[in-house]
Design a protein around this motif. Structure first.
Motif, PDB file in Angstrom:
ATOM      1  N   ALA A  44       0.721  -1.268   0.145  1.00 39.66           N
ATOM      2  CA  ALA A  44       0.088   0.062   0.095  1.00 39.66           C
ATOM      3  C   ALA A  44       0.972   1.120   0.184  1.00 39.66           C
ATOM      4  O   ALA A  44       0.271   2.225  -0.156  1.00 39.66           O
ATOM      5  CB  ALA A  44      -0.941  -0.107   1.278  1.00 39.66           C
ATOM      6  N   GLY A  45       2.144   0.982   0.141  1.00 43.03           N
ATOM      7  CA  GLY A  45       2.915   2.366   0.131  1.00 43.03           C
ATOM      8  C   GLY A  45       4.418   2.013   1.074  1.00 43.03           C
ATOM      9  O   GLY A  45       4.144   1.809   2.219  1.00 43.03           O
ATOM     10  N   ARG A  46       5.380   1.784   0.290  1.00 42.84           N
ATOM     11  CA  ARG A  46       6.783   1.600   0.846  1.00 42.84           C
ATOM     12  C   ARG A  46       7.265   2.883   1.847  1.00 42.84           C
ATOM     13  O   ARG A  46       7.033   3.837   1.106  1.00 42.84           O
ATOM     14  CB  ARG A  46       7.726   1.126   0.029  1.00 42.84           C
ATOM     15  N   PRO A  47       7.648   2.599   3.091  1.00 42.20           N
ATOM     16  CA  PRO A  47       8.046   3.733   3.749  1.00 42.20           C
ATOM     17  C   PRO A  47       9.388   4.353   3.264  1.00 42.20           C
ATOM     18  O   PRO A  47      10.143   3.687   2.121  1.00 42.20           O
ATOM     19  CB  PRO A  47       8.631   2.870   5.059  1.00 42.20           C
ATOM     20  N   ARG A  48       9.496   5.738   3.499  1.00 37.31           N
ATOM     21  CA  ARG A  48      10.692   6.305   2.867  1.00 37.31           C
ATOM     22  C   ARG A  48      12.079   5.623   3.348  1.00 37.31           C
ATOM     23  O   ARG A  48      13.180   5.676   2.582  1.00 37.31           O
ATOM     24  CB  ARG A  48      10.650   7.908   3.127  1.00 37.31           C
ATOM     25  N   ASP A  49      12.130   5.026   4.543  1.00 36.84           N
ATOM     26  CA  ASP A  49      13.262   4.343   5.166  1.00 36.84           C
ATOM     27  C   ASP A  49      12.817   3.038   5.434  1.00 36.84           C
ATOM     28  O   ASP A  49      12.487   2.614   6.662  1.00 36.84           O
ATOM     29  CB  ASP A  49      13.873   5.343   6.522  1.00 36.84           C
ATOM     30  N   PRO A  50      13.028   2.176   4.639  1.00 37.18           N
ATOM     31  CA  PRO A  50      12.504   0.733   4.813  1.00 37.18           C
ATOM     32  C   PRO A  50      13.340   0.045   5.851  1.00 37.18           C
ATOM     33  O   PRO A  50      12.726  -0.512   6.660  1.00 37.18           O
ATOM     34  CB  PRO A  50      12.856   0.267   3.637  1.00 37.18           C
ATOM     35  N   LYS A  51      14.632   0.405   6.308  1.00 36.82           N
ATOM     36  CA  LYS A  51      15.484  -0.209   6.968  1.00 36.82           C
ATOM     37  C   LYS A  51      15.088   0.128   8.470  1.00 36.82           C
ATOM     38  O   LYS A  51      14.775  -0.628   9.437  1.00 36.82           O
ATOM     39  CB  LYS A  51      17.029  -0.191   6.765  1.00 36.82           C
ATOM     40  N   GLY A  52      14.795   1.631   8.615  1.00 38.43           N
ATOM     41  CA  GLY A  52      14.460   2.152   9.988  1.00 38.43           C
ATOM     42  C   GLY A  52      13.140   1.667  10.286  1.00 38.43           C
ATOM     43  O   GLY A  52      12.750   1.272  11.388  1.00 38.43           O
ATOM     44  N   TRP A  53      12.249   1.367   9.290  1.00 40.77           N
ATOM     45  CA  TRP A  53      10.731   0.947   9.507  1.00 40.77           C
ATOM     46  C   TRP A  53      11.013  -0.217   9.963  1.00 40.77           C
ATOM     47  O   TRP A  53      10.261  -0.897  11.017  1.00 40.77           O
ATOM     48  CB  TRP A  53      10.063   1.016   8.151  1.00 40.77           C
ATOM     49  N   LEU A  54      11.829  -1.288   9.641  1.00 41.75           N
ATOM     50  CA  LEU A  54      12.093  -2.710   9.916  1.00 41.75           C
ATOM     51  C   LEU A  54      12.440  -2.760  11.281  1.00 41.75           C
ATOM     52  O   LEU A  54      12.128  -3.554  12.166  1.00 41.75           O
ATOM     53  CB  LEU A  54      12.834  -3.436   9.020  1.00 41.75           C
ATOM     54  N   VAL A  55      13.488  -1.856  11.535  1.00 47.32           N
ATOM     55  CA  VAL A  55      14.276  -1.846  12.909  1.00 47.32           C
ATOM     56  C   VAL A  55      12.866  -1.543  13.962  1.00 47.32           C
ATOM     57  O   VAL A  55      12.811  -2.242  14.985  1.00 47.32           O
ATOM     58  CB  VAL A  55      15.233  -0.749  13.038  1.00 47.32           C
ATOM     59  N   THR A  56      12.166  -0.544  13.726  1.00 45.10           N
ATOM     60  CA  THR A  56      11.329  -0.209  14.796  1.00 45.10           C
ATOM     61  C   THR A  56      10.293  -1.216  15.018  1.00 45.10           C
ATOM     62  O   THR A  56       9.868  -1.383  16.085  1.00 45.10           O
ATOM     63  CB  THR A  56      10.815   1.066  14.251  1.00 45.10           C
ATOM     64  N   VAL A  57       9.858  -1.658  13.875  1.00 40.54           N
ATOM     65  CA  VAL A  57       8.731  -3.008  13.922  1.00 40.54           C
ATOM     66  C   VAL A  57       9.223  -3.905  14.797  1.00 40.54           C
ATOM     67  O   VAL A  57       8.797  -4.434  15.683  1.00 40.54           O
ATOM     68  CB  VAL A  57       8.114  -3.011  12.414  1.00 40.54           C
ATOM     69  N   ALA A  58      10.681  -4.414  14.366  1.00 37.30           N
ATOM     70  CA  ALA A  58      10.875  -5.605  14.975  1.00 37.30           C
ATOM     71  C   ALA A  58      11.427  -5.468  16.339  1.00 37.30           C
ATOM     72  O   ALA A  58      11.356  -6.343  17.185  1.00 37.30           O
ATOM     73  CB  ALA A  58      12.313  -5.828  14.223  1.00 37.30           C
ATOM     74  N   TRP A  59      11.923  -4.314  16.574  1.00 40.51           N
ATOM     75  CA  TRP A  59      12.137  -3.827  18.037  1.00 40.51           C
ATOM     76  C   TRP A  59      11.054  -3.821  18.844  1.00 40.51           C
ATOM     77  O   TRP A  59      10.678  -4.414  19.932  1.00 40.51           O
ATOM     78  CB  TRP A  59      12.792  -2.361  18.390  1.00 40.51           C
ATOM     79  N   ARG A  60       9.876  -3.288  18.388  1.00 41.37           N
ATOM     80  CA  ARG A  60       8.613  -3.412  19.073  1.00 41.37           C
ATOM     81  C   ARG A  60       8.034  -4.905  19.040  1.00 41.37           C
ATOM     82  O   ARG A  60       7.611  -5.295  20.326  1.00 41.37           O
ATOM     83  CB  ARG A  60       7.399  -2.567  18.514  1.00 41.37           C
ATOM     84  N   LYS A  61       8.288  -5.701  18.176  1.00 41.61           N
ATOM     85  CA  LYS A  61       7.842  -7.087  18.272  1.00 41.61           C
ATOM     86  C   LYS A  61       8.538  -7.843  19.458  1.00 41.61           C
ATOM     87  O   LYS A  61       8.106  -8.606  20.329  1.00 41.61           O
ATOM     88  CB  LYS A  61       8.046  -7.632  16.842  1.00 41.61           C
ATOM     89  N   PHE A  62      10.075  -7.488  19.606  1.00 40.05           N
ATOM     90  CA  PHE A  62      10.845  -8.144  20.477  1.00 40.05           C
ATOM     91  C   PHE A  62      10.400  -7.572  21.769  1.00 40.05           C
ATOM     92  O   PHE A  62      10.237  -8.523  22.851  1.00 40.05           O
ATOM     93  CB  PHE A  62      12.340  -7.501  20.190  1.00 40.05           C
ATOM     94  N   LEU A  63      10.072  -6.423  22.051  1.00 43.10           N
ATOM     95  CA  LEU A  63       9.510  -5.812  23.429  1.00 43.10           C
ATOM     96  C   LEU A  63       8.371  -6.508  23.842  1.00 43.10           C
ATOM     97  O   LEU A  63       8.127  -7.126  24.891  1.00 43.10           O
ATOM     98  CB  LEU A  63       9.298  -4.443  23.419  1.00 43.10           C
TER      99      LEU A  63
END
Length: 393
Positions: A44-63
């Motif tokens: 639906a729309g790739r983020p401007r910073d794909p790596k940062g997006w993945l880090v943020t989402v992955a860290w939240r999943k880890f938490l």
């Protein structure tokens, strides 16, 4: 969805989580959850910073997973505050992840499987092909899903759970991993060959060891022939029929120079021996001028170093070229006929010996056992060619 982009970002995202304090197994799970989320929402729309997006989402999943775990209190120091959003650091953690996956507490096979899954992004099927074992053996009877693999891989993740990111691994296992990743990429199923070469260059720059150099030379010499390995229609072109004018002469020259320097140190290893065989093929102006006698000698060295049945299978082909097809068939007879490509080798040697009927039958049998579509099509065409010649007689 750009699978290549996700594959390239996965090691860095995983490395960032581990550096922040997540143990490897939990971090890998969190990254896989983030990838699933990316597959769901990025179309639906790739983020401007794909790596940062993945880090943020992955860290939240880890938490989320950590807070729900019974060991929450032991980890509270790691999760007091979520790092502020922002661009992800431009650090290449891939090579460090290889060493973590090669942790000394893991068996070599588990280390390879874990690295191919966590860093290389290969599926259970692809890893099983690299190991020359059935997929069920690798998965240990648990059905695989597209982004999560189990069995040997999950046990390896549990083993390295809690291991700090700065613990060194085993260089020999890292080399084996890089070699298998290159071979998987070279097959064309997953294009990881260039990434394996890049990582091996990094390793050679920091580790002065002749086998590291030997592996880099081997990769360069094989990769130099890649453009000539397939015809415009995608069909396989055997080595003897390749247009040698399409080989990358710069890569060959670099590979030979690296190999010569490694061999001069007189510490022969299996990758140097394999590279020497590849160099002899690359050095021949035509297929007919290949020095098969030397190649057999190098296969003898390689068999002494590894006692690998696939090495002995390839040696049988070389013996058939150096001493005649019947000598090759005699060498082949001493090997287990269940070996991958054993039937294809038998077909080739029988054709060389003039027994076209047997060769056609064996080519057809080999096609049914082929590990990929391109090889199956090639073997099917070989069988059809010989059957057509038999009908014209």
């Amino acid at each position: 969805m750009n699978e290549v982009l996700l594959r390239s970002l996965t090691p860095s995202v995983l490395g960032i989580l581990v550096r922040r304090g997540a143990d490897f197994a939990a971090a890998e799970d969190a990254v896989q959850d983030a990838l699933v989320e990316a597959v769901r929402v990025w179309p639906a729309g790739r983020p401007r910073d794909p790596k940062g997006w993945l880090v943020t989402v992955a860290w939240r999943k880890f938490l989320d997973a950590t807070r729900a775990d019974t060991a929450r209190r032991r980890r509270e120091g790691l999760i007091d505050e979520e790092p502020a959003p922002g661009p992800a650091p431009a650090v290449d953690d891939t090579l460090q992840l290889y060493f973590l996956c090669a942790h000394p507490s893991l068996t070599p096979s588990s280390a390879v499987a874990l690295t191919l899954r966590a860093v290389g992004g290969l599926t259970t099927r692809q890893i099983a092909q690299a190991y020359l074992v059935p997929e069920a053996t690798m998965a240990q009877g648990v059905p695989p899903t597209p982004l999560r693999q189990w069995g040997r891989i999950s046990r390896a993740k549990r083993t390295v759970s809690g291991v700090r990111f700065d613990r060194p691994g085993d260089v020999a296992t890292v080399l084996r991993v890089l070699y298998l990743v290159f071979n998987e990429g070279y097959s064309g199923d997953v294009d990881l060959a260039a990434e394996a070469i890049r990582l091996t260059r990094q390793l050679a720059a920091v580790i002065d060891h002749p086998e590291v150099a030997g592996l880099l030379a081997l990769m360069l010499l094989h990769h130099a022939r890649r453009a000539a390995r397939t015809a415009p229609d995608g069909s396989l072109v055997p080595l003897a029929e390749q247009d040698r004018g399409r080989w990358d002469t710069e890569a060959i020259a670099e590979g030979v120079a690296i190999l010569q320097a490694a061999l001069a140190r007189d510490r022969l290893g299996e990758f140097q021996a394999q590279a020497a065989i590849a160099a002899l093929h690359a050095d021949a102006p035509t297929a007919e001028e290949t020095d098969w006698v030397q190649i057999v000698e190098w296969y003898d060295e390689l068999a002494r170093l590894t006692d690998n049945p696939v090495v002995r299978l390839n040696r049988a082909v070389a013996v058939g070229e150096a001493d005649g097809p019947r000598a090759g068939l005699a060498a082949l007879a001493a090997l287990d006929d269940s070996l991958p490509r054993h039937t294809a080798v038998a077909a080739y040697l029988h054709e060389r010996d003039g027994d076209l009927t047997t060769a056609a039958r064996l080519y057809a049998e080999a096609a049914q056992k082929a590990p990929n579509l391109a090889e199956r099509d090639h073997l099917t065409r070989q069988a059809a060619r010989l059957n057509a010649r038999g009908m014209r007689r």
